[in-house]
Design a protein around this motif. Structure first.
Motif, short mmCIF file in Angstrom:
data_model
loop_
_atom_site.label_atom_id
_atom_site.label_comp_id
_atom_site.label_asym_id
_atom_site.label_seq_id
_atom_site.Cartn_x
_atom_site.Cartn_y
_atom_site.Cartn_z
N THR A 145 0.08 5.26 0.63
CA THR A 145 -1.35 5.55 0.68
C THR A 145 -1.79 5.72 2.13
N GLU A 157 -8.58 3.57 -3.72
CA GLU A 157 -9.10 4.88 -4.11
C GLU A 157 -10.61 4.93 -3.88
N ASN A 181 -2.08 -5.18 -9.07
CA ASN A 181 -1.76 -3.81 -8.63
C ASN A 181 -2.89 -2.84 -8.97
N ARG A 190 -5.79 -3.35 -6.60
CA ARG A 190 -5.51 -2.75 -5.29
C ARG A 190 -5.67 -1.23 -5.34
N ARG A 191 -5.09 -0.60 -6.34
CA ARG A 191 -5.16 0.86 -6.45
C ARG A 191 -6.60 1.33 -6.59
N THR A 196 0.82 -1.23 0.00
CA THR A 196 0.00 0.00 0.00
C THR A 196 0.85 1.26 0.00
#
Length: 736
Positions: free
Chosen positions: A403, A434, A426, A429-430, A400
């Protein structure tokens, strides 16, 4: 109106909840540093309307980011809007606050009664905190502000633990008090010294701190820092502060460095938690270690430290009389183990099945609930040779980085041998992080229909008014000044200090005034605390019978008169600030008759207000500071008798000082009197309701001389030549 995720559970700072640690934030980096060190909330200033105009302060974008950052981590951000606001600035104020209101700003800190009313009208769901600059001194005014919708009060810093306890017991307000940092010698919001001698107004966030300069008492050959208090450090008083009902410990220092904020925040977090952890009956075991006290003191060294007014009314030991040979600003950051930015703990569930979209479910605990999001990604493939292991997936998802989140628990569920490119993991996850961030911050957004309320029209007379048609009022601090005023036929009203009444012998004066059809109003205390409460408790009925009205200098005195059924007219002095039409309307709605013009507005700005009941000062030595400290006591000895003394600044200007022992405060006066001879054109155009000549230490003879000059001028004659030093105050220049 509560946010969607809020419940009845008490949060830090709420009445009945744990004590909040409230830290200063002069920048976004310091905000993050304060939260990492243990702050529950920060207070910050933006580009406008804050009482630290020379601090770095936040841009709009930084404040919006700071609000979201606070909410993601279960923290709060309060915005300082604690300057006095001119009438023409309200359009700017609306546009300034609107984006922060929409974003979910937790509260706004205000001083100006007009601003308070404006925010109640324009932004109805925005909590309002009454700034220490409102100089709230007791439960009378605190309870009134609560009825006005204020949720938190920051009392005057001079209050004792007992006075704070009274506010806590008699209201449901959150109570925020300073526990560490710089102290003003003056009652907050009652200082015009910087404004009058340097043109930089403390009420506009531009104080030049003349009180920190060397001064010389009249009986002293040596210059000393007579008006400079040591910094506050109340960490040893944490048990007493909690028992007094304080719900938020406020740390001063929006202009200090990150290391200072981190160290002080961490120490107050540590010892507030320590006290909270002690079991009932064992809380007397609370102690601050010598090492921690050393670290705290070394975080910032300049004037030394005091535990403030909580257990004393004043004292020489509170002063930093002798300036160190070299001012020290050594800053030592204590290692908290939290130097990295905060990351909120979240839970995740990853579901991977061949032929189906990758699914990630993320959740985060919030106050009274939780936020949850589900995102889908690329289609999962069946592995042909090297399937992804659970360990590989976990390692990849937990990256992470910088973040706001970090995984606390991660559940990975797969069916069979699967394969998914790392870039797909990835991206999943992003996207999930968000979306979770948006879900949390969106729950704080305000979407109510906020519409701009029209400005309050000015009902002031539009025509010029000859000077001779404007009534002439006089304020007198002694009986001989009042007798002198009675000898001048032009004088229609006298404001007589209640200290004259307290001394006895005023009845003959009142009878003579009545026979000459001159009104006499009682002029009440500058600061209303226990001494004033005791005095009025004994004498208010007699005062009400004998005087024609009253003039008050603070909200507490006004509310006292209303509570006691005072039926005669009540005027307000200049320290009952009315810089704008909403503030004027606030006092009018409360029942004010005449209102003294603000001392820091120029003629053009005064023209924006309702002048029909405005008292315009045209002569007098302005009070520039009211202090709980006592110059005479701190430099010589307390006589318990009201008297005049003086202090001299580095330019050899003499400032007269009144030791008002009836109420136990000092008043410092401007060295030059206001004289508005030569301003006839501007005064006629303003057409105020009355003109005011104020007398302080002048003798009866001098009072007659001055009033005779003003009588001739008032009757249309040519303005006399003033032979001595004088000032036009801010009538021409105003303040920025």
């Amino acid at each position: 109106m509560p946010y969607p995720h809020q419940t009845d559970k008490k949060e830090p700072g709420q009445k009945g909840g744990p004590v909040e640690i409230l830290s200063p934030a002069g920048s976004l980096d310091i905000l993050k540093c304060a939260f990492a060190a243990g702050a529950d909330a920060v207070y910050a200033g933006g580009a406008c309307f804050g009482a630290r105009a020379f601090a770095q302060n936040f841009t709009e974008e930084e404040l919006l980011e700071g609000i979201d950052y606070a909410h993601i981590h279960g923290k709060k951000l309060y915005l300082t809007v604690n300057t006095l606001v001119k009438e023409r600035e309200f359009d700017q104020l609306y546009n300034y606050l609107l984006p922060f209101y929409r974003q979910g700003l937790d509260a706004v800190i205000v001083q100006d009664m007009g601003v308070m009313e404006f925010i109640r009208e324009q932004f109805p769901h925005l909590p309002i905190h009454a700034s220490t600059q409102m100089t709230v001194t007791n439960a009378i005014s605190a309870s009134f502000l609560e009825q006005k919708g204020v949720t938190r009060v920051v009392p005057a810093r001079e209050l004792s633990l007992g006075e704070i306890r009274q506010i806590s017991d008699r209201t449901d307000l959150e109570i925020e008090c300073f526990v560490h940092g710089a102290l003003c010698y003056c009652y907050s919001g009652r200082c015009l010294m910087s404004s009058m001698i340097g043109g930089r107004s403390g009420n506009r966030g531009q104080c030049a701190q003349p009180c920190r300069l060397p001064w010389r008492a009249e009986h002293d050959r040596k210059e000393r820092d007579l008006l400079s208090l040591k910094d506050l450090c109340a960490i040893d008083l944490i048990p007493d502060l909690v028992r007094a009902g304080i719900t938020s410990f406020k740390i001063e220092g929006r202009m200090k460095q990150p290391s200072y904020v981190e160290t002080v925040t961490a120490m107050y977090r540590k010892y507030t938690d320590l006290y909270d952890s002690l079991k009932e009956g064992k809380q007397d075991a609370f102690r601050v270690s010598a090492e921690d006290r050393r670290i705290l003191m070394e975080a910032y060294q300049r004037r030394g430290y005091t535990d403030g007014y909580y257990t004393r009314h004043n004292g020489r030991e509170m002063l930093s009389l002798n300036r160190p040979a070299q001012a020290q600003k050594k800053e030592t950051a204590v290692k908290t183990g939290k130097e990295q930015p905060l990351q909120k703990k979240i839970n995740g569930k990853l579901i991977l099945s061949p032929g189906k979209s990758a699914t990630l479910i993320l959740s985060a605990a919030l106050t009274g609930g939780h936020a949850e999001v589900t995102v889908t990604g690329d289609t999962v493939q069946e592995a042909l040779s090297r399937p992804l292991s659970r360990e590989q997936l976990q390692k990849q998802l937990q990256k992470t980085g910088n973040t706001e989140f970090a995984f606390q628990d991660l559940d990975i569920r797969t069916e069979g041998d699967i394969f998914l490119p790392l870039q797909s993991i990835n991206a999943l996850r992003r996207t999930g992080l968000e979306k979770l961030k948006d879900r949390i911050t969106d729950s704080f957004r305000r979407t109510d229909d906020v519409q701009k309320v029209p400005c309050i029209p000015c009902s002031a007379p539009s025509k010029e008014r000859p000077l001779g048609e404007i009534p002439l009022f006089v304020s007198a601090m002694s009986a001989e000044q009042a007798w002198a005023a009675l000898s001048i036929p032009a004088v229609k009203r006298i404001y007589l200090s209640d200290t004259v009444w307290a001394q006895g012998g005023a009845q003959e004066l009142l009878d003579k005034a009545r026979s000459r059809q001159v009104e006499v109003y009682v002029s009440m205390a500058e600061i209303y605390r226990r001494e004033a409460e005791d005095f009025y408790g004994k004498h208010l009925d007699a005062i009400a019978r004998n005087f024609d009205g009253a003039i008050v200098k603070n909200l507490e005195s006004f509310l006292l008169l209303k509570e006691k059924g005072f039926s005669k007219p009540v005027d307000t002095g200049a320290s009952a600030y009315a810089w704008n039409r909403r503030a004027c309307a606030f006092w009018r709605d409360l029942g004010a008759d005449f209102t003294e013009a603000p001392l820091e507005l120029n003629a053009q700005e005064l023209g924006d207000l309702d002048r029909s009941r405005m008292i315009l000062p045209v002569y007098g030595y302005f009070p520039v500071m009211v202090s709980a400290g006592c110059i005479r006591k701190h430099t010589k000895a307390c006589t318990r008798k009201a008297r005049w003394t003086s202090v001299t600044d580095r330019y050899h200007k003499k400032f007269m000082v009144r030791s008002e022992c009836l109420y136990c405060y000092n008043i410092l006066y401007n060295p030059d009197p206001l004289v508005l001879f030569g301003q006839e054109k501007e005064i006629r155009a303003l057409a105020p309701g009355a003109l005011l000549c104020g007398f302080t230490w002048e003798s009866g003879e001098r009072t007659r001389e001055v009033l005779e000059m003003f009588r001739k001028w008032h009757c249309g004659g040519q303005a006399p030549q003033w032979e001595e030093g004088f000032t036009r105050g801010h009538f021409k220049r105003g303040v920025k």
